[in-house]
Design a protein around this motif. Structure first.
Motif, mmCIF file in Angstrom:
data_model
loop_
_atom_site.group_PDB
_atom_site.id
_atom_site.type_symbol
_atom_site.label_atom_id
_atom_site.label_comp_id
_atom_site.label_asym_id
_atom_site.label_seq_id
_atom_site.Cartn_x
_atom_site.Cartn_y
_atom_site.Cartn_z
ATOM 1 N N GLY A 203 8.359 -15.660 12.833
ATOM 2 C CA GLY A 203 7.938 -16.975 13.311
ATOM 3 C C GLY A 203 7.909 -17.054 14.824
ATOM 4 N N SER A 204 8.922 -16.514 15.478
ATOM 5 C CA SER A 204 8.955 -16.516 16.942
ATOM 6 C C SER A 204 7.808 -15.695 17.512
ATOM 7 N N GLU A 205 7.540 -14.570 16.899
ATOM 8 C CA GLU A 205 6.464 -13.705 17.396
ATOM 9 C C GLU A 205 5.108 -14.399 17.289
ATOM 10 N N THR A 255 -0.740 -10.108 2.984
ATOM 11 C CA THR A 255 0.625 -9.598 2.846
ATOM 12 C C THR A 255 1.546 -10.545 3.606
ATOM 13 N N LEU A 256 2.826 -10.278 3.563
ATOM 14 C CA LEU A 256 3.788 -11.102 4.274
ATOM 15 C C LEU A 256 4.147 -10.515 5.633
ATOM 16 N N LEU A 257 3.310 -9.609 6.110
ATOM 17 C CA LEU A 257 3.505 -9.039 7.438
ATOM 18 C C LEU A 257 2.994 -9.995 8.508
ATOM 19 N N LYS A 258 3.527 -9.852 9.710
ATOM 20 C CA LYS A 258 3.170 -10.776 10.786
ATOM 21 C C LYS A 258 1.677 -10.837 11.046
ATOM 22 N N GLN A 259 1.026 -9.670 11.106
ATOM 23 C CA GLN A 259 -0.394 -9.669 11.453
ATOM 24 C C GLN A 259 -1.247 -10.387 10.413
ATOM 25 N N ASP A 260 -0.826 -10.350 9.137
ATOM 26 C CA ASP A 260 -1.591 -11.048 8.101
ATOM 27 C C ASP A 260 -1.312 -12.542 8.110
ATOM 28 N N LEU A 261 -0.099 -12.950 8.473
ATOM 29 C CA LEU A 261 0.186 -14.385 8.627
ATOM 30 C C LEU A 261 -0.640 -14.949 9.786
ATOM 31 N N LEU A 262 -0.704 -14.213 10.883
ATOM 32 C CA LEU A 262 -1.496 -14.677 12.021
ATOM 33 C C LEU A 262 -2.981 -14.713 11.672
#
Length: 573
Positions: A203-205, A255-262
């Protein structure tokens, strides 16, 4: 107006126009291991204060040594992180200072840098002070680990009231959407809630990645919060988009990885016809790659005085001066290092008188500051001039590209020269040289990881038990080959100078016995011949020679090295 008045005015106006476009000479495009295309702020002694102090953004500052193998291995990770964090540059920037550059050494002393690479976090509006040397960071095995360490630090900084201009990185628990959005600025249109646990940095990232998105805010919410059940989040980290009218949508990233959330957030905003920030597109410049056009394979059976001289000068100008305070064991190690140089170095010009004077001065006090040592080195150099040749450069130790060989090659050459020439003196001076080398590497060698490896090898191979001159010469040779074996194929290896077991079959056929075993008496004679004072060359006139076959030499060398090393370990030195 007279014609000459018009001419003067015209000339002066032209002068002012020209002056207005002169670039800032304190900014450089490239130094050491980094260039401006790496998204890293390149610091020097000239621009450090201006770039660092009083800035609105924080810094991750790397102090490094360009000849340090560990620093060279770490550089790609640092560059990768700098490129990834480029959108964060209004909040935190990555910067680097090369401590192997003599002029930069004063900054490295001020920041009490004794290991390379050394990372420090400097908060925004940093103030110059003797006590302000930044907060230490751990060099990590990957850019991802370093990024997590940075995020944790930034979260902690916000709890102390700093980084208030950055997105809020804290995590909270809510029961209703209205509670989560109650403190939003009035211009916020979209709020993205990221449900995660306290230890997660995703979330911070994402909040930092989106710090320049207008009318958008990212908030971290505990995954155990009642709000997660209210909005229907079942997988974590979970992602919910909330509009200005409280309409909410649970987004389903691939996926639940940062790049996919973004990516899911950006896809949502595109569907809303959101105007994304215009970010600078940095075109990767063709980095100015230094190619040594005059590079040629010199005779490996030659040692050149320029290599010894430049190595010694670098040692005195940048390595012995890096201690903020020099006393006790390090000071005694330095004095003994100078003692064995006086004993066994093949001096030219006024260099011996200079070293003797330096040794005498350093022996007169029990404690020195690093700046005092540097001033003494420079002052005595001027007093005894000429001490070093002008425009010194490496000859046999010159790498095929910048960053290869150089000082580390020169240091091995210097150490071999000292052990060999000490062995030619009356008595048993060779073991004394080994002990001085051990002390120098322990307290002054700028590559921290290399120095630690050397200390471990010295203990394992019982350096302090060596009692004879010939065994001192052979101990260093065996240890050098052990290092070569460990570093074969390493990122620090010059492809034009593969790290073989030396001397190769081509260089010394008689040095090998049947099945590749070493003929130690012949090896000893070979080392005496190559590194003896009478064999040091002042100039190089050799033409390029053919490159030896590294594969055959490596196979033979590995076999024979392992055999002799085992025999050596089992024997009494």
């Amino acid at each position: 107006m007279y014609w000459w008045q018009l001419l003067v005015i015209t000339n002066f106006s032209g002068l002012f126009v020209i002056a207005a476009v002169i670039p800032d000479n304190d900014d450089i495009d490239e130094q050491g291991l980094y260039s401006k295309s790496d998204h890293v702020t390149i610091l020097t002694n000239k621009n450090f204060d201006k770039k660092i102090y009083g800035q609105r953004n924080a810094f991750i500052l790397q102090f490094y040594n360009s000849y340090c193998g560990h620093c060279r291995a770490f550089a790609p990770k640092f560059k990768s992180l700098a490129a990834e964090l480029d959108p964060w540059k209004s909040i935190v920037k990555l910067a680097a200072l090369d401590c192997s550059i003599e002029e930069n050494n004063v900054i490295c002393r001020q920041y009490e840098v004794m290991a390379y690479p050394s990372l420090r976090y400097l908060h925004e509006n940093y103030v110059k002070s003797n006590a302000n040397v930044g907060d230490k960071f751990r060099p990590t095995d990957s850019a991802e680990q370093l990024k997590i360490q940075l995020i944790n630090k930034m979260q902690n900084e916000q709890t102390m009231g700093r980084l208030d201009f950055a997105p809020a990185l804290n995590i909270a628990s809510y029961t209703k959407l209205t509670d989560a959005l109650s403190k939003n600025p009035k211009d916020v249109i979209y709020t993205f809630l990221i449900f995660e646990n306290d230890n997660s940095t995703i979330g911070s990232e994402i909040a930092l990645d989106m710090n320049d998105y207008e009318h958008v805010i990212v908030k971290r919410v505990y995954d155990v919060s009642e709000l997660a059940d209210t909005v229907g989040v079942r997988k974590f980290p979970g992602l919910v988009a909330v509009g200005a009218n409280m309409e909410n949508n649970v987004l389903s990233p691939k996926t639940l990885l940062k790049q996919d959330l973004l990516k899911a957030i950006n896809t949502f905003l595109k569907l809303k016809n959101y105007s994304f920030p215009l970010r600078e597109i940095v075109h990767e410049e063709s980095r100015k790659s230094y190619q040594n056009n005059e590079f040629k394979m010199l005779d490996p059976n030659m040692v050149y005085y320029s290599d010894l001289e430049k190595t010694l000068k670098t040692s005195l100008h940048t390595e012995i001066t890096r201690h903020k305070t020099l006393n006790n064991e390090p000071l005694q190690a330095l004095i003994e290092y100078l003692n064995v140089i006086i004993l066994a170095f093949p001096f030219r010009k006024n260099l011996k008188k200079y070293i003797e004077d330096l040794r005498g001065n350093l022996s007169s006090k029990n404690q020195w500051s690093g700046s005092e040592v540097y001033d003494l080195v420079i002052r005595l150099e001027a007093t005894h001039a000429p001490v070093f040749a002008p425009d010194l450069d490496y000859v046999r130790c010159k790498g095929s590209k910048a960053g290869y060989r150089g000082y580390t090659c020169g240091l091995w050459t210097l150490f071999h020269t000292l052990t060999v020439n000490a062995a030619q003196k009356p008595g048993t001076e060779g073991p004394r040289v080994l002990r001085a080398i051990h002390g120098y590497v322990k307290h002054f060698f700028g590559c921290t990881e290399c120095a630690e490896h050397f200390q471990a090898m010295s203990l394992r191979n019982r350096i302090l038990d060596v009692k004879d001159n010939n065994k001192a010469v052979l101990w260093l040779w065996i240890s050098h080959n052990e290092v070569n074996l460990r570093l074969t194929g390493d990122v620090t290896e010059d492809p034009k100078h593969p790290k073989i077991q030396f001397p190769s079959v081509t260089e010394c056929p008689e040095c090998r016995q049947d099945r590749g075993a070493w003929n130690l008496p012949v090896v000893y004679d070979y080392l005496q011949r190559i590194y003896g004072a009478n064999n040091i060359k002042d100039f190089t006139t050799e033409s390029a020679a053919g490159s030896p076959s590294p594969l055959s030499n490596l196979h033979i060398g590995m076999l024979s090295f392992l055999l002799i090393h085992r025999l050596w370990r089992d024997s009494q030195l």
